[in-house]
Design a protein around this motif. Structure first.
Motif, PDB file in Angstrom:
ATOM      1  N   ASN A  70       0.817  -1.224   0.000  1.00  0.00           N
ATOM      2  CA  ASN A  70       0.000   0.000   0.000  1.00  0.00           C
ATOM      3  C   ASN A  70       0.849   1.272   0.000  1.00  0.00           C
ATOM      4  O   ASN A  70       0.497   2.261   0.636  1.00  0.00           O
ATOM      5  N   PHE A  71       1.949   1.243  -0.703  1.00  0.00           N
ATOM      6  CA  PHE A  71       2.821   2.414  -0.775  1.00  0.00           C
ATOM      7  C   PHE A  71       2.204   3.452  -1.693  1.00  0.00           C
ATOM      8  O   PHE A  71       1.690   3.135  -2.758  1.00  0.00           O
ATOM      9  N   SER A  72       2.252   4.696  -1.294  1.00  0.00           N
ATOM     10  CA  SER A  72       1.796   5.816  -2.107  1.00  0.00           C
ATOM     11  C   SER A  72       2.889   6.873  -2.113  1.00  0.00           C
ATOM     12  O   SER A  72       3.343   7.312  -1.046  1.00  0.00           O
ATOM     13  N   ILE A  73       3.291   7.293  -3.296  1.00  0.00           N
ATOM     14  CA  ILE A  73       4.360   8.281  -3.411  1.00  0.00           C
ATOM     15  C   ILE A  73       3.934   9.613  -2.792  1.00  0.00           C
ATOM     16  O   ILE A  73       4.736  10.302  -2.162  1.00  0.00           O
ATOM     17  N   GLU A  74       2.648   9.956  -2.934  1.00  0.00           N
ATOM     18  CA  GLU A  74       2.173  11.220  -2.362  1.00  0.00           C
ATOM     19  C   GLU A  74       2.126  11.159  -0.838  1.00  0.00           C
ATOM     20  O   GLU A  74       2.485  12.128  -0.166  1.00  0.00           O
ATOM     21  N   ASN A  75       1.694  10.026  -0.282  1.00  0.00           N
ATOM     22  CA  ASN A  75       1.707   9.882   1.178  1.00  0.00           C
ATOM     23  C   ASN A  75       3.134   9.915   1.717  1.00  0.00           C
ATOM     24  O   ASN A  75       3.394  10.491   2.779  1.00  0.00           O
ATOM     25  N   ALA A  76       4.049   9.295   0.999  1.00  0.00           N
ATOM     26  CA  ALA A  76       5.454   9.313   1.411  1.00  0.00           C
ATOM     27  C   ALA A  76       5.998  10.736   1.388  1.00  0.00           C
ATOM     28  O   ALA A  76       6.716  11.152   2.300  1.00  0.00           O
ATOM     29  N   ARG A  77       5.631  11.485   0.374  1.00  0.00           N
ATOM     30  CA  ARG A  77       6.066  12.887   0.265  1.00  0.00           C
ATOM     31  C   ARG A  77       5.553  13.698   1.442  1.00  0.00           C
ATOM     32  O   ARG A  77       6.292  14.448   2.075  1.00  0.00           O
ATOM     33  N   ARG A  78       4.261  13.564   1.749  1.00  0.00           N
ATOM     34  CA  ARG A  78       3.675  14.297   2.876  1.00  0.00           C
ATOM     35  C   ARG A  78       4.343  13.905   4.193  1.00  0.00           C
ATOM     36  O   ARG A  78       4.603  14.751   5.040  1.00  0.00           O
ATOM     37  N   THR A  79       4.597  12.621   4.350  1.00  0.00           N
ATOM     38  CA  THR A  79       5.243  12.154   5.574  1.00  0.00           C
ATOM     39  C   THR A  79       6.617  12.785   5.738  1.00  0.00           C
ATOM     40  O   THR A  79       6.965  13.268   6.817  1.00  0.00           O
ATOM     41  N   LEU A  80       7.381  12.789   4.669  1.00  0.00           N
ATOM     42  CA  LEU A  80       8.732  13.349   4.753  1.00  0.00           C
ATOM     43  C   LEU A  80       8.715  14.854   4.991  1.00  0.00           C
ATOM     44  O   LEU A  80       9.523  15.369   5.759  1.00  0.00           O
ATOM     45  N   LEU A  81       7.793  15.559   4.358  1.00  0.00           N
ATOM     46  CA  LEU A  81       7.761  17.014   4.501  1.00  0.00           C
ATOM     47  C   LEU A  81       7.126  17.479   5.809  1.00  0.00           C
ATOM     48  O   LEU A  81       7.585  18.446   6.411  1.00  0.00           O
TER      49      LEU A  81
END
Length: 161
Positions: A70-81
């Motif tokens: 269930n990886f999402s590039i947008e969720n990963a981006r939000r998490t990192l930022l």
């Protein structure tokens, strides 16, 4: 009479010296080369210019790979930022392209040193076929830098999983 003319001459000389000193300290308006840059606008780089500066073609060494459901590039981006805080490095910028995220980080050498004056770029790539997430960076010949890159890759992968 002679004393009076000497006093007038001395006063005239003092006035002349004060005027010269005043002109030299302030300068004349035609020769003033001072420019106030306090409020100058600094142009923003476009995403394409940022990617060029990151030298993304050199991000060809895989430092860490993991399978993430269930990886999402947008969720990963939000998490990192928004939520990811790391004392050993900080994220300067993130640019996303489809299933890839380019990350500019500031870090120290050695990894846990306080002076984060080195910049590096990483990419996080998501492969939909096998739910694989890989962190890529540049090849380093210096052992200390390579260890730092491996630690950053571990932290990035841990943050997005």
């Amino acid at each position: 009479m002679e004393v009076l003319s000497i006093i007038i001459s001395v006063i005239g000389l003092i006035v002349h010296l004060i005027q010269k000193a005043d002109n030299s300290s302030y300068g004349s308006s035609s020769t003033n080369s001072y420019t106030d840059t306090t409020y100058q606008v600094i142009p923003e780089f476009t995403e394409a210019e940022k990617l060029d500066n990151m030298n993304i073609d050199s991000l060809n060494i895989c430092y860490k790979t993991a399978g993430i459901n269930n990886f999402s590039i947008e969720n990963a981006r939000r998490t990192l930022l928004n939520r990811y805080v790391q004392n050993d490095f900080y994220i300067d910028d993130i640019i996303t392209r489809q299933n890839c995220m380019y990350i500019k980080v500031m870090h120290a050498i050695p990894y846990n040193d306080g002076n984060k004056c080195y910049g590096a770029s990483f990419s996080i790539n998501f492969m939909t076929v096998n739910n694989g997430v890989s962190v890529y960076g540049t090849q380093k010949t210096n052992t200390a830098e390579e260890l730092v890159f491996k630690e950053i890759a571990n932290e990035l992968l841990k943050a997005v999983s």
